[in-house]
Design a protein around this motif. Structure first.
Motif, PDB file in Angstrom:
ATOM      1  N   MET A   1       0.834  -1.181   0.000  1.00 39.33           N
ATOM      2  CA  MET A   1       0.000   0.000   0.000  1.00 39.33           C
ATOM      3  C   MET A   1       0.880   1.247   0.000  1.00 39.33           C
ATOM      4  N   GLN A   3       2.041   5.096   0.656  1.00 32.58           N
ATOM      5  CA  GLN A   3       1.888   5.949   1.817  1.00 32.58           C
ATOM      6  C   GLN A   3       1.322   7.318   1.450  1.00 32.58           C
ATOM      7  N   CYS A   4       0.636   7.928   2.420  1.00 33.55           N
ATOM      8  CA  CYS A   4       0.133   9.293   2.303  1.00 33.55           C
ATOM      9  C   CYS A   4       0.748  10.129   3.419  1.00 33.55           C
ATOM     10  N   LYS A 177      -6.185  10.487  -0.020  1.00 34.60           N
ATOM     11  CA  LYS A 177      -6.272   9.109   0.482  1.00 34.60           C
ATOM     12  C   LYS A 177      -7.153   8.265  -0.428  1.00 34.60           C
ATOM     13  N   ASP A 178      -8.272   8.830  -0.880  1.00 40.73           N
ATOM     14  CA  ASP A 178      -9.159   8.102  -1.789  1.00 40.73           C
ATOM     15  C   ASP A 178      -8.444   7.769  -3.095  1.00 40.73           C
ATOM     16  N   GLU A 181      -5.783   4.978  -2.516  1.00 47.32           N
ATOM     17  CA  GLU A 181      -6.321   3.667  -2.170  1.00 47.32           C
ATOM     18  C   GLU A 181      -7.245   3.088  -3.226  1.00 47.32           C
ATOM     19  N   ARG A 183      -8.718   1.051  -5.850  1.00 51.25           N
ATOM     20  CA  ARG A 183      -8.364  -0.238  -6.430  1.00 51.25           C
ATOM     21  C   ARG A 183      -9.546  -0.763  -7.232  1.00 51.25           C
TER      22      ARG A 183
END
Length: 367
Positions: A1, A3-4, A177-178, A181, A183
């Motif tokens: 994943m 990172q933010c 973040k959206d 992430e 997928r």
């Protein structure tokens, strides 16, 4: 994943709200230029101190990581020797050939490198990522807006390890973040049993040409009904008389549905250059594919009827020619004109009706 990171340097009175949003959304790090701004942050985030080009502060406070400009403060490895127990990383603004070389040196040497690229080109990032191919340090790049993140993260197919944003207002951190992430989920495909094959006369069919190589077991889902779609394979399998078109799916009649993503449908007639369709493999894996062109031409059409195990009726209308193919269980490639009742094909059965492409719960008959 990936990172933010949240950059609160210069955020002034917005710092508390921005930090609260980032913590709530599960950001990996919060970056400040004042050690006092890191006090009180929970251990769920990495507290990063990124001072300006002036002298380093005498104390680093609660910082878990101190990111320095090697040109102004010295190399992180030497600073780590002078400050035992403190982790150091490098910060480089890439503006020319010299700073690009400095960035390449940092990513191969330092445990963490934060990069800012001055010019609107991905070539410097490509060079840095290539230089870091055999290194193990963390690479974070800055983005101005959340929608830039997928571009950064797609460079050389894998991108940096994360992205950092300095929001102008609350909400931007959540959008980042959206974006990071996002997928494309797997779909649960169903085995369908062919019940009838009918020559349907003349009509317009659409070939969907994507901007990507499609795999031999990959295609797009097409159907006459929004709740019953068939997996039409890409033209990656050789045939006489013409070369393969590994970017193309000879998809179906223009009124057919396809999936733009896992939730939303589009008519084939609506697709344009730049549209997104969902590429789907026989194992249910999915990925978005950019449409480069849609070719709509008049051709003889073939109607394929099938039924699912639960009794759901399925129909797809495709070009009446042997090079139009459907995928079957196990990745079997089936010429549409050779199908016969009893044959098994793969499809997908969305559970909700559609209105202008959106899933909706309402009474709707499609026959």
């Amino acid at each position: 994943m990936k990172q933010c990171w949240l950059d609160i340097r210069g955020a002034d009175g917005l710092k508390p709200a921005l930090c609260q949003e980032a913590i709530h959304r599960g950001f990996d790090a919060i970056v400040a230029d004042d050690p006092a701004d890191l006090e009180g942050l929970p251990p769920t985030v990495t507290r990063v101190l990124l001072p300006g080009r002036g002298a380093l502060p005498e104390q680093f406070g609660a910082a878990d990581l101190v990111v320095v400009d090697p040109a102004a403060h010295g190399e992180p490895a030497r600073l780590a020797q002078r400050h035992p127990g403190t982790r150091f990383g490098g910060y480089v603004e890439v503006t020319d050939a010299d700073t690009l070389a400095a960035a390449c040196a940092s990513v191969t040497r330092d445990p963490c490198t934060v990069l800012r690229f001055a010019d609107p080109t991905n070539i410097p990032l490509e060079i840095v990522l290539a230089a870091a191919a055999d290194a193990h340090g963390l690479i974070i790049t800055t983005v101005e807006r959340a929608e830039e993140a997928p571009v950064h993260l797609g460079v050389l197919e894998h991108g940096p390890d994360g992205v950092m944003i300095a929001p102008a207002a609350p909400g931007e951190a959540g959008r980042l973040k959206d974006a990071v992430e996002l997928r494309s989920p797997d779909l649960e495909l169903s085995e369908l049993t062919v019940t009838a094959i009918t020559h349907a006369g003349m009509g317009e069919r659409a070939c969907v040409d994507t901007c990507t190589y499609l795999a031999r077991d990959e295609g797009i889902l097409v159907g006459s009904r929004a709740k019953a779609l068939v997996l039409c394979v890409s033209e990656t399998h050789p045939l006489p008389y013409m070369p393969t078109r590994p970017f193309r799916v000879n998809a179906g009649a223009i009124m057919s549905y396809t999936l733009a993503d896992a939730e939303h449908t589009r008519y084939l007639s609506e697709l344009r250059a730049g549209s997104i369709v969902l590429a789907v493999g026989v194992d249910g894996r999915t990925r978005p594919a950019v449409v480069g062109r849609v070719k709509i031409e008049t051709r003889p059409l073939l109607s394929i009827d099938a039924v699912a195990e639960g009794g759901e009726r399925v129909n797809v209308i495709v070009q009446d020619d042997w090079h139009v193919r459907i995928l079957g269980p196990g990745g079997a490639v089936l010429n549409s004109t050779a199908l016969k009742p009893g044959d098994k094909i793969l499809g997908y059965l969305p559970q909700r009706e559609r209105h202008v492409g959106y899933p909706i719960d309402e009474l709707c008959y499609e026959q």
